[in-house]
Write an enzyme that holds these catalytic residues in place. Structure first.
Site, short mmCIF file in Angstrom:
data_model
loop_
_atom_site.label_atom_id
_atom_site.label_comp_id
_atom_site.label_asym_id
_atom_site.label_seq_id
_atom_site.Cartn_x
_atom_site.Cartn_y
_atom_site.Cartn_z
N LYS A 116 -34.23 -10.00 -17.53
CA LYS A 116 -34.65 -11.36 -17.17
C LYS A 116 -33.46 -12.32 -17.23
O LYS A 116 -33.36 -13.26 -16.45
CB LYS A 116 -35.77 -11.83 -18.10
CG LYS A 116 -37.11 -11.16 -17.85
CD LYS A 116 -38.18 -11.74 -18.75
CE LYS A 116 -39.57 -11.20 -18.40
NZ LYS A 116 -39.71 -9.77 -18.64
N GLU A 200 -36.42 -19.81 -23.34
CA GLU A 200 -36.61 -20.80 -22.30
C GLU A 200 -37.41 -21.99 -22.84
O GLU A 200 -38.20 -21.83 -23.77
CB GLU A 200 -37.39 -20.21 -21.12
CG GLU A 200 -36.64 -19.16 -20.34
CD GLU A 200 -37.48 -18.58 -19.22
OE1 GLU A 200 -36.88 -17.96 -18.33
OE2 GLU A 200 -38.72 -18.75 -19.24
N HIS A 235 -50.32 -14.16 -22.68
CA HIS A 235 -49.43 -14.02 -21.52
C HIS A 235 -49.81 -12.85 -20.62
O HIS A 235 -49.01 -12.40 -19.81
CB HIS A 235 -47.96 -13.89 -21.97
CG HIS A 235 -47.53 -14.99 -22.89
ND1 HIS A 235 -47.26 -16.26 -22.46
CD2 HIS A 235 -47.35 -15.00 -24.24
CE1 HIS A 235 -46.92 -17.02 -23.49
NE2 HIS A 235 -46.97 -16.28 -24.58
N ARG A 297 -42.14 -4.12 -8.10
CA ARG A 297 -43.16 -3.08 -7.94
C ARG A 297 -44.41 -3.71 -7.34
O ARG A 297 -44.46 -4.93 -7.13
CB ARG A 297 -43.52 -2.49 -9.31
CG ARG A 297 -43.90 -3.56 -10.33
CD ARG A 297 -44.46 -3.00 -11.60
NE ARG A 297 -44.54 -3.98 -12.66
CZ ARG A 297 -45.47 -4.92 -12.79
NH1 ARG A 297 -46.40 -5.03 -11.87
NH2 ARG A 297 -45.47 -5.75 -13.81
#
Length: 677
Positions: A116, A200, A235, A297
């Site tokens: 990421k 973040e 999440h 994917r």
């Protein structure tokens, strides 16, 4: 086009791929573990090969063995589905080196998006908007804590190589940061074999909007609608819909073009999803969305895109992997109607969504047609294993507009009937019927905001009335079942007139009375006295007299209560039975009163809530602990659970060490209660 395809996956996605391959005339090869030897995907495939033990590390993650099986079977391509090896760059590289087509992007593209933090750097160069954060290689506590402080709070700490909500923690203040870093590291290492983290800025009440992209090896790249996946817990997506509601045409186009730019930045080929956070409090629409990650994917929620575009994305994948061009250009893409997808899970919403494992005793799915679709790898009497994700099925609906599609979803959920283990159908129905969801007024904290209403923990008057009605029907069903069994016993005894083959409640010199003890799904004992008058029963319940009558016809209870007639589907397994009412499913166990177990004591909270692995001890033997304090952490189905002290006391002993497997109900440790002052 390939003649034979190996599917390196299991469950519903394997079944989904097999359906398209069959329609295209492509032979399929399935794989299975010990737990999956009788699974639906194995039965559907043309041939299948054994991998090994039930744990993914012993089966579906054995890349070299899977490639060897592909060679032996003559498969020219491998479809990885999602999860397992689908985003494993090394596996994709091994396929390439073996001359086997990997149905997905190149190993270089997977590598570029696999981290990421590295992905953020690439996106920044491609002018894709980013959330402020830290994506660096220095992973020391000091560097992460310094970055955490600089970014500000709230913030999100998450696994750099993660997905599915694993290794992710929300941090509200500086004092929480170190503990969150350590916990996220452990879960990331366990789930992805890599403990690298990124940090973040956490946007409050954002929406999660993602864009389906598709690219071919000739350089064509397009976007196929967007999806809203804001309804999440931990999440992990719970409800998905396409297209995302409330977006202007200009914003929709800007997000689609940003997604294509992201894909082109890594020379992407195949199906992919670019995920964005949409800031619902932004003052300027053009600056309201931020790149979050790219999934290299096919996504779990791809069916909603198929429903609104009329395209088969698995067919597109196979075409692109075999070298064909995309079937459509950007100008030819058409979006029609609206679609929802919900994930039917074996889990207990009223017990912190603990995953459930066990036998699915009864399964009745809604009727499938052009409005309703079900993707599933589970059949009635299958066992939900604790080794894999406990998803039972994906329910997908479509109609001409969002309100009509939502109405389809509500009706389909009412028709979905499962018993034998806990499930989330009522929870999903509560979401679908919630006024805020109907108005598309939601963000990623929707379930947190409306949790009590959605989970159904409030015992308000309406809920109480529903439970009373269910209890009366349960009593009626139990008496009807007893009567049917008595008839059967009398026939088998060769004396159909035997008084021992009757359940009339007859008592010499007094009215017929039936005394029933039913244990409900909240483990509350319900003791009922019903008087029999002819073929009717009188029940006094909460100062109300109910006149009950009915009969059993196969799996249906034909019931009449105070003149109201209804037909109630029922499933039974031994002394356990489940009633499927329009208001939800209600589970009971018929017991002898003397067999009623005492309510769980406080010490039961020191038992394993399900099968799993001990991760770490949070305290030491001899430590004094307070009620609610974390004592140890266990992992089950790739999620961590903290065992908390049920009372003030002293830790006397741990019965399991980190790394050890534990069974559901096993006593994990001993805590001596503190003496009251």
């Amino acid at each position: 086009m390939f003649n034979k395809l190996l599917i390196a996956n299991r469950g519903e996605i394997a079944c989904r791929i097999i359906k398209t391959a069959n329609a295209m005339g492509v032979k399929t090869v399935a794989l299975y573990s010990d737990a999956d030897k009788d699974a639906r995907h194995v039965a559907m495939a043309d041939e299948s090969f054994y991998l090994g033990g039930s744990a993914p590390s012993e089966s579906y993650l054995k890349g070299e063995l899977i490639i060897d099986i592909a060679k032996r079977s003559g498969a020219q391509a491998i479809h990885p589905g999602y999860g397992f090896l689908s985003e494993n760059a090394e596996f994709a590289r091994q396929c390439e080196q073996a001359g086997i087509a990997f149905v997905g992007p190149s190993s270089e593209s997977i590598e570029a998006m696999g981290s990421k933090s590295a992905a953020k750097i690439i996106m920044e160069k491609a002018n894709v908007p980013l959330v402020p954060g830290y994506h660096g290689d220095d992973q020391s506590d000091a560097s992460l804590l310094a970055a955490s402080k600089q970014i500000g709070f709230p913030q999100l700490i998450k696994a750099a190589y993660g997905g599915g909500g694993k290794g992710m923690r929300i941090v509200e203040s500086e004092s929480e940061a170190l503990a969150a870093i350590n916990s996220a590291r452990r879960e990331a290492a366990s789930s992805f074999s890599n403990d690298k983290l990124l940090i973040e800025r956490y946007l409050r009440q954002p929406r999660h909007v993602e864009v389906q992209v598709f690219a071919d090896s000739q350089g064509n790249c397009i976007y196929l609608s967007d999806r809203d996946c804001s309804i999440q817990r931990r999440h992990q997506k719970v409800v998905e819909e396409a297209p995302a509601p409330g977006l202007s045409d200009s914003l929709r186009r800007a997000m689609g073009e940003a997604a294509v730019a992201a894909a082109k930045a890594i020379d992407y080929v195949g199906a992919g999803t670019v995920e964005f956070l949409l800031d619902t409090h932004a003052t300027e629409e053009a600056n309201s969305f931020y790149f979050m990650e790219m999934n290299t994917r096919l996504q779990v929620e791809h069916p909603v895109t198929e429903m609104v575009t009329g395209q088969d994305l698995v067919k597109w994948q196979l075409m692109v992997a075999s070298g064909s061009e995309l079937p459509l250009s950007q100008q030819e893409v058409r979006i029609h109607g609206h679609s929802f997808e919900v994930r039917i899970y074996a889990e207990d919403p009223q017990n912190d969504f603990l995953p459930a494992s066990g036998k699915l005793n009864f399964l009745r799915e809604p009727e499938q047609n052009r409005f309703v679709r079900i993707d599933s790898g589970i059949r009635e009497n299958d066992v939900i294993s604790n080794f894999y994700d406990p998803m039972i099925a994906k329910l997908i609906v479509w109609d001409e507009s969002r309100p009509r599609a939502l109405q389809r979803l509500v009706h389909a959920l009412e028709s979905y009937q499962i018993s034998g283990l806990k499930h989330n159908i009522e929870f999903l129905a509560n979401i679908a019927e919630h006024h805020a969801f109907a108005a598309a007024d939601f963000s990623t904290d929707f379930i947190e905001r409306y949790g009590e209403t959605l989970i159904g923990t409030n015992l308000d008057a309406d809920n109480s009335n529903e439970q009373n009605a269910a209890l009366a029907l349960a009593a009626l069903y139990h008496l009807c079942a007893q009567k049917e069994q008595a008839k059967l016993n009398a026939i088998n005894s060769n004396d159909p007139y035997s008084p021992w083959g009757q359940v009339s409640g007859f008592r010499l010199n007094r009215s017929g009375v039936h005394q029933l003890s039913l244990l409900d799904d909240q483990h509350q004992l319900q003791q009922l006295n019903l008087s029999q008058v002819g073929e009717h029963y009188l029940l006094e319940l909460n100062q109300q007299q109910l006149n009950l009558s009915g009969k059993l016809v196969d799996d249906l209870l034909h019931a009449e209560i105070n003149g109201h007639k209804s037909k109630i589907p029922v499933s039974r397994e031994g002394e356990d039975f489940t009633l499927f009412l329009p208001t939800g499913s209600y589970h009971y166990r018929a017991i002898q009163t003397e067999q009623v177990e005492e309510q769980a004591s406080a010490e039961d909270k020191l038992k394993a809530p399900m099968n799993g692995t001990i991760v770490t001890h949070l305290v030491n033997v001899g430590d004094k602990v307070e009620k609610g304090q974390g004592l140890m952490v266990m992992e089950a189905m790739k999620m961590e659970y903290t065992i908390e002290a049920p009372f003030n006391g002293t830790v006397a002993a741990f019965f399991f060490e980190p790394g050890e497997l534990v069974s559901d109900g096993a006593v994990l440790l001993d805590v001596t209660a503190a003496e009251e002052a």
